[in-house]
Design a protein around this motif. Structure first.
Motif, short mmCIF file in Angstrom:
data_model
loop_
_atom_site.label_atom_id
_atom_site.label_comp_id
_atom_site.label_asym_id
_atom_site.label_seq_id
_atom_site.Cartn_x
_atom_site.Cartn_y
_atom_site.Cartn_z
N MET A 145 37.87 3.99 22.39
CA MET A 145 36.94 4.87 23.08
C MET A 145 37.53 5.51 24.34
O MET A 145 36.93 6.39 24.94
N GLU A 146 38.72 5.10 24.71
CA GLU A 146 39.34 5.58 25.95
C GLU A 146 39.61 7.08 25.92
O GLU A 146 39.52 7.75 26.95
N THR A 147 39.89 7.64 24.77
CA THR A 147 40.25 9.05 24.68
C THR A 147 39.03 9.96 24.56
O THR A 147 39.18 11.17 24.67
N TYR A 148 37.86 9.42 24.35
CA TYR A 148 36.64 10.24 24.27
C TYR A 148 36.19 10.57 25.68
O TYR A 148 35.99 9.68 26.51
N ALA A 149 36.04 11.85 25.98
CA ALA A 149 35.73 12.24 27.35
C ALA A 149 34.75 13.41 27.38
O ALA A 149 34.64 14.19 26.44
N LYS A 150 34.07 13.52 28.51
CA LYS A 150 33.18 14.65 28.80
C LYS A 150 33.89 15.53 29.81
O LYS A 150 34.35 15.06 30.85
N ILE A 151 33.97 16.82 29.49
CA ILE A 151 34.66 17.76 30.36
C ILE A 151 33.62 18.74 30.90
O ILE A 151 32.86 19.34 30.13
N THR A 152 33.56 18.89 32.20
CA THR A 152 32.62 19.82 32.82
C THR A 152 33.38 20.87 33.61
O THR A 152 34.38 20.57 34.26
N TYR A 153 32.90 22.08 33.53
CA TYR A 153 33.46 23.20 34.29
C TYR A 153 32.38 23.72 35.22
O TYR A 153 31.21 23.80 34.84
N SER A 154 32.77 24.10 36.42
CA SER A 154 31.78 24.73 37.30
C SER A 154 31.62 26.18 36.85
O SER A 154 32.56 26.83 36.42
#
Length: 98
Positions: free
Chosen positions: A62-71
């Protein structure tokens, strides 16, 4: 079993703190981590697909699963989940974003 986890897997061999407050904080965080690990193992035992995996293997998967947010005007983006990550999320009742 839990004592073995504290000593070997969660690095509680020596506290290495200089104050009583720091020691209390470290023991409390280790206690919370132990509760989470025990819950993770219980869920793994109940699931037929994941019962052969260890807690460490689940965490590494699960380490490679990520949430990416941009302003700005973009919403939150998620990385693509692998088949194993999808099985893990289903076992723990997690919802995959669309």
């Amino acid at each position: 079993n839990c004592f073995d986890d504290l000593k070997n897997q969660m690095d509680m061999k020596r506290l290495r703190v200089h104050s009583s407050a720091a020691m209390d904080g470290r023991i409390f965080v280790q206690f919370l981590a132990l509760i989470l690990i025990c819950g993770l193992r219980e869920t793994l035992r109940e699931d037929d697909v994941l019962k052969n995996l260890t807690a460490r293997e689940i965490m590494e998967a699960m380490e490679t699963y990520a949430k990416i947010t941009y302003s700005g005007h973009y919403g939150a983006l998620y990385t693509e989940a692998s088949p194993l990550q999808r099985k893990i999320m289903n076992a723990f009742g997690g919802m995959l974003p669309a």
